[in-house]
Design an enzyme around this catalytic site. Structure first.
Site: not given
Ligand code: NAD
Length: 249
Positions: A131, A144
């Protein structure tokens, strides 16, 4: 096939594949020809069905569940994660610990698990979804920011140890991506600050980005796919920001 980069014959494992960025990555890798293990705590089956992959239901906070995941894969995408926003004095220690388990310990255990088979083949791709918060801090995101900075370090060590064996490891470091994780934050901030959701988006989330729009999960997945090609064998130990200029300012 996207980008003309074939992943035919490759086997991938994508964590957090049930939603958002993970789901987009699973789809992109499958469309490029890879067979994908879709790992999620509860939505693995639906995604696996969509892409003709394998569902792996696992809570990544549980090391025993990780022991049950496949070790022989060519591509590992460490993506699963979640957010919790609170000032440091009020930040629940148990939430801090769980975030490190899911977002640092699980990637460590998975890299440790898959690296021997990748090294034996002389080829592997590890992509860690970090991120902008792996590179910069924001207030109220102690767990985070700590987890993503740790992931950046872990990824670099994997790059150094993987290099002699044809294995690359990189971070992809997005700004705000249009996923349920971010939509939940927008709703929470709107309620907390008594603002409209559009105002939160403009004045809070996109304030530091030069490009004033949320990033599509598919744009992140496209970069992940690109990193998995044969051509990217010397791109390792890096962190690629997809942040609309957030970290340039
Ligand atoms: P999201 O909430 O849409 O998806 C996250 C997925 O991870 C979900 O399906 C959830 O069930 C799964 N998950 C969470 N905890 C878990 C566990 N203990 N075991 C198994 N699965 C688990 O989120 P997203 O936005 O797609 O985020 C995905 C990644 O991208 C994360 O690491 C997040 O930090 C990173 N990220 C997101 C953003 C953003 O703006 N959305 C920006 C930078 C980084």
């Amino acid at each position: 096939m996207r980008s003309g980069i074939s992943l035919d014959g490759r086997v991938a494992l994508v964590t957090g594949a049930g939603s958002g960025i993970g789901r987009a990555c699973a789809r992109a890798l499958a469309e490029a020809g890879a067979k994908v293990h879709a790992v999620d705590v509860d939505r693995a089956a639906a995604v696996a069905g969509e892409i003709g992959g394998w569902a792996q239901v696992a809570d990544l906070a549980d090391p025993a569940a990780i022991d049950g995941l496949p070790a022989e894969v060519d591509i590992l995408v460490n993506n699963a994660g979640f957010q919790h926003v609170a000032p440091l004095p009020e930040f629940p220690p148990e939430v801090f610990t769980r975030m490190q388990q899911v977002m640092v310990t699980a990637p460590f255990l998975l890299i440790r698990r898959v690296l021997p088979a990748m090294a034996a083949k002389g080829w592997g791709r590890i992509v860690n979804i970090s991120s902008v918060h792996g590179l910069r801090a924001s207030p109220f995101k102690a767990a985070y920011v700590a987890a993503k900075h740790a992931l950046e370090g872990l990824s670099k060590v994997a790059a150094l140890e993987g290099a002699p064996h044809g294995v690359t490891s990189n971070c992809v470091s997005p700004g705000y991506v249009d996923t349920p994780l971010v939509r939940d934050q927008i709703a929470a901030q709107a309620a907390a600050h008594r603002l409209g959701e559009d105002e939160v988006l403009e004045r809070v989330l996109l304030d530091r980005a030069a490009v004033k729009q949320l990033i599509a999960p598919e744009s992140v997945a496209e970069v992940v796919h690109w990193l998995c090609g044969d051509h990217a064998g010397q791109l390792t130990g890096a962190s690629l920001p997809i942040d609309g200029g957030w970290t340039a300012a």
